[in-house]
Design an enzyme around this catalytic site. Structure first.
Site, short mmCIF file in Angstrom:
data_model
loop_
_atom_site.label_atom_id
_atom_site.label_comp_id
_atom_site.label_asym_id
_atom_site.label_seq_id
_atom_site.Cartn_x
_atom_site.Cartn_y
_atom_site.Cartn_z
N HIS A 52 0.86 -1.19 0.00
CA HIS A 52 0.00 0.00 0.00
C HIS A 52 0.89 1.24 0.00
O HIS A 52 2.12 1.13 -0.06
CB HIS A 52 -0.99 -0.01 1.17
CG HIS A 52 -0.36 -0.17 2.53
ND1 HIS A 52 0.59 0.71 3.04
CD2 HIS A 52 -0.57 -1.08 3.52
CE1 HIS A 52 0.94 0.34 4.26
NE2 HIS A 52 0.27 -0.75 4.57
N HIS B 48 4.04 1.54 2.27
CA HIS B 48 5.26 0.90 1.78
C HIS B 48 5.93 1.77 0.71
O HIS B 48 7.15 1.95 0.71
CB HIS B 48 4.94 -0.47 1.17
CG HIS B 48 4.26 -1.42 2.11
ND1 HIS B 48 2.95 -1.81 1.94
CD2 HIS B 48 4.70 -2.05 3.23
CE1 HIS B 48 2.61 -2.65 2.91
NE2 HIS B 48 3.65 -2.81 3.70
N CYS C 13 2.90 -12.31 18.91
CA CYS C 13 2.05 -11.74 17.87
C CYS C 13 2.54 -12.22 16.51
O CYS C 13 3.68 -11.93 16.12
CB CYS C 13 2.08 -10.21 17.92
SG CYS C 13 1.22 -9.44 16.52
N CYS D 36 3.40 -9.26 14.06
CA CYS D 36 4.72 -8.66 14.26
C CYS D 36 5.85 -9.68 14.14
O CYS D 36 7.01 -9.29 14.02
CB CYS D 36 4.82 -8.01 15.64
SG CYS D 36 3.76 -6.58 15.89
N CYS E 146 -2.38 -7.21 20.35
CA CYS E 146 -1.19 -6.44 20.00
C CYS E 146 -1.58 -4.99 19.73
O CYS E 146 -2.54 -4.72 19.00
CB CYS E 146 -0.53 -7.05 18.76
SG CYS E 146 0.77 -6.03 18.03
N HIS F 206 -1.16 -4.42 15.74
CA HIS F 206 -2.01 -5.12 14.78
C HIS F 206 -3.45 -5.33 15.25
O HIS F 206 -4.30 -5.75 14.47
CB HIS F 206 -1.39 -6.49 14.44
CG HIS F 206 -0.19 -6.39 13.55
ND1 HIS F 206 1.09 -6.32 14.05
CD2 HIS F 206 -0.08 -6.32 12.20
CE1 HIS F 206 1.94 -6.23 13.04
NE2 HIS F 206 1.26 -6.23 11.92
N LYS G 160 -3.72 4.66 11.29
CA LYS G 160 -2.59 4.08 10.57
C LYS G 160 -3.10 3.18 9.46
O LYS G 160 -4.04 2.41 9.63
CB LYS G 160 -1.72 3.26 11.53
CG LYS G 160 -0.49 2.63 10.86
CD LYS G 160 0.36 1.90 11.88
CE LYS G 160 1.62 1.32 11.23
NZ LYS G 160 1.36 0.14 10.42
N LYS H 202 -4.21 -2.93 5.73
CA LYS H 202 -5.07 -3.73 4.84
C LYS H 202 -6.22 -4.36 5.62
O LYS H 202 -7.35 -4.42 5.17
CB LYS H 202 -4.23 -4.82 4.16
CG LYS H 202 -3.29 -4.29 3.09
CD LYS H 202 -4.04 -3.86 1.86
CE LYS H 202 -3.08 -3.42 0.76
NZ LYS H 202 -3.77 -2.93 -0.43
#
Length: 525
Positions: A21, A24, A130, A133, A155, A158, A306, A309
């Site tokens: 996305h 990145h 996690c 991570c 987490c 996430h 943040k 996806k």
């Protein structure tokens, strides 16, 4: 090792569990702009990017898609991650995959050295893990779940439940390096930037470091521990080593490693801890130099959240480049967001900046200036006559902007560099409005003055073009074809941009550098 004359820079290597996305792409573009700038300074420059393909997360994703992990990784690299580099015009020098034989060979050599030197031992471990991570979590890293996960610990990054894992693993004696890391941070304040990330890392290390579990025996998708084939290496310990294995560490030919290491690492702030704590400790244990710098940039936020996806806030880079082009993508994210801080993305903001700063600011400046030289001098660049205070001010600003923009890049502040260059863009537009070359053209007695104004403005435009070429390579190459004296704009010294004298003739632009975009075409996402 490098004597400091080289500029070696890396992005993180990205997980292939999903497609990229714009978060990145932001990291890729930031590293690419810094690398392009240094190449144009004449530095021995090297940019590395790549993909992280081992670990439990990839194994589970591949299984869910009914393919092997390697098949899944091959598909994502070919169809998503390498195409991303073309989408946003990243000129990387190397692309490494953790499934590359060169990487596995270097990792094995590194791991064996640490084991032989007593930095790795076997032990039992139980903790909160996690999968997102690929990391064991401290209780302070967990938050109460909401919605479907209410009543569970999740987490903080996430927002998914952690798993309680108990394994017999191999451990890296990271606790041995607690004081050495603190000494590093104190002796080299620039090692971790920005300051907010540096403070967070120092606080974390001062709480005390535990030895790090570096192997897994519950699955087999990873690099095998050389002295115990029942275990595979912890994915982060594996992934971090890409920065040296890509340079030839562990091979017979390590010339690039000797010439270019240590590197600068550009990472998201959420993975700065791995790069600024675990990674330098690993290097210290191996007797290797630590990185030059770890820069943890902020997050891209969509609607204040943040990008993710899983939360449906991930935006594909092509959704933006298909409308605005890759140059505008690169310009926007490095101009609108202070590098090192979080930044909100909105379609309205990119549209407004595209029109005001690119189409109307830079693009219109280039088009009308070249059109006037074509109209009044048949494309021949006139000689400058006696310089007025206004002319001299443009020359002085071009030199000042070049110096300050170069300093901003050295300080890892591309946003400041671009803002500085735009001082010259705005000044040139103001200069042309003030000098009114169209009025001077009506008076034959003002012919020399007309030539001086247009030649002065063209020199300034050339300075702008060279300075923003690392940011907008396509538009500036197009402009260079009209105003340059041959060759590529990428060959021009960016730190000497103000010295640009121009060609003897110019060619008007056939079409604008930044085509106007109708509002109806935007916001499709």
């Amino acid at each position: 090792m490098s004597d400091g004359s080289s500029f070696s820079i890396t992005t993180p290597i990205f997980y292939v569990n999903d497609v990229p996305h714009i978060g990145h792409a932001y990291t890729e573009v930031a590293a690419d702009v810094l690398a392009r700038w240094h190449r144009q300074r004449g530095d021995d420059t090297w940019l590395l990017t790549g993909t992280d393909e081992h670990g439990q997360k990839i194994l589970r994703t591949a299984s869910a898609n009914e393919v092997t992990p390697k098949e899944w990784a091959d598909r994502l690299v070919t169809e998503a991650w390498k195409p991303l580099l073309d989408t946003v015009d990243v000129a990387n020098d190397d692309f490494i995959r953790t499934t590359d034989e060169r990487h596995e060979r270097g990792v094995t050599a590194f791991l064996q050295k640490l084991y032989d030197d007593g930095y790795i031992y076997a032990g039992e471990f139980e903790g909160f893990y996690c999968v997102g991570c690929e990391e064991y979590k401290q209780p302070s890293d967990l938050v109460p779940g909401t919605g479907a996960y209410e009543g569970q610990q999740v987490c903080a990054i996430h927002s998914i439940p952690v798993e309680v894992l108990s394994e017999r693993n191999y451990f890296f004696r990271m606790s041995d390096f607690e004081q050495r890391l603190l000494d590093l941070y104190e002796s080299n304040p620039q090692f971790i930037q920005p300051e907010s990330v540096r403070n967070e890392i120092i606080s974390f290390v001062k709480q005390g470091l535990r030895d790090l579990s570096i192997s897994r025996s519950s699955f087999d998708w990873g690099i095998k521990i050389p002295w115990d084939s029942d275990h595979v290496l912890y994915v982060w310990f594996d992934a971090l080593l890409n920065y040296v294995t890509a340079l030839g560490y562990g091979s017979d030919d390590d010339e690039a490693f000797q010439r270019l290491w240590p590197s600068v690492h550009i990472v998201g702030k959420d993975i700065a801890r791995f790069h600024a704590v675990i990674w330098p400790a690993m290097l210290m244990a191996a007797g290797l130099p630590v990185p030059k710098r770890v820069f943890g940039h902020g997050w891209l936020l969509v609607g204040g959240e943040k990008m993710s996806k899983s939360k449906l806030t991930g935006i594909a880079p092509s959704e933006i480049t298909d409308t605005f082009g890759s140059d505008a993508f690169r310009y926007y994210f490095l101009r609108a967001i202070t590098f090192g801080q979080d930044g909100n993305f909105s379609w309205e903001d990119i549209s407004a900046r595209y029109q005001a700063e690119l189409a109307n600011g830079f693009g219109n400046l280039a088009s009308r200036l070249l059109a006037m030289i074509g109209k009044y001098f048949d494309g021949a660049v006139p000689e400058r006559g006696e310089l007025s205070a206004s002319d001299q001010a443009i020359d002085a600003l071009a030199e000042s902007v070049t110096t300050r923009a170069d300093a901003a890049i050295a300080a890892f502040a591309p946003h400041d560099a671009i803002a500085t260059v735009w001082e010259l863009v705005d000044a040139l537009n103001g200069y042309i409005t003030e000098q009114q070359p169209w009025a001077l053209a009506k008076d034959d007695a003002q012919r020399e003055r007309l030539g001086t104004v247009l030649a002065t403005a063209l020199r300034g435009l050339g300075t702008v073009a060279v300075l923003v070429s690392p940011v907008m390579p396509k538009a500036t190459e197009k402009l260079w074809a009209s105003i340059g004296a041959g060759g590529s704009i990428a060959e021009q010294r960016v730190d000497l941009a103000w010295e640009w004298q121009g060609a003897s003739t110019v060619v008007p632009l056939e079409s604008g550098l930044f085509p106007r975009i109708e509002q109806a075409e935007q916001g499709a996402a």
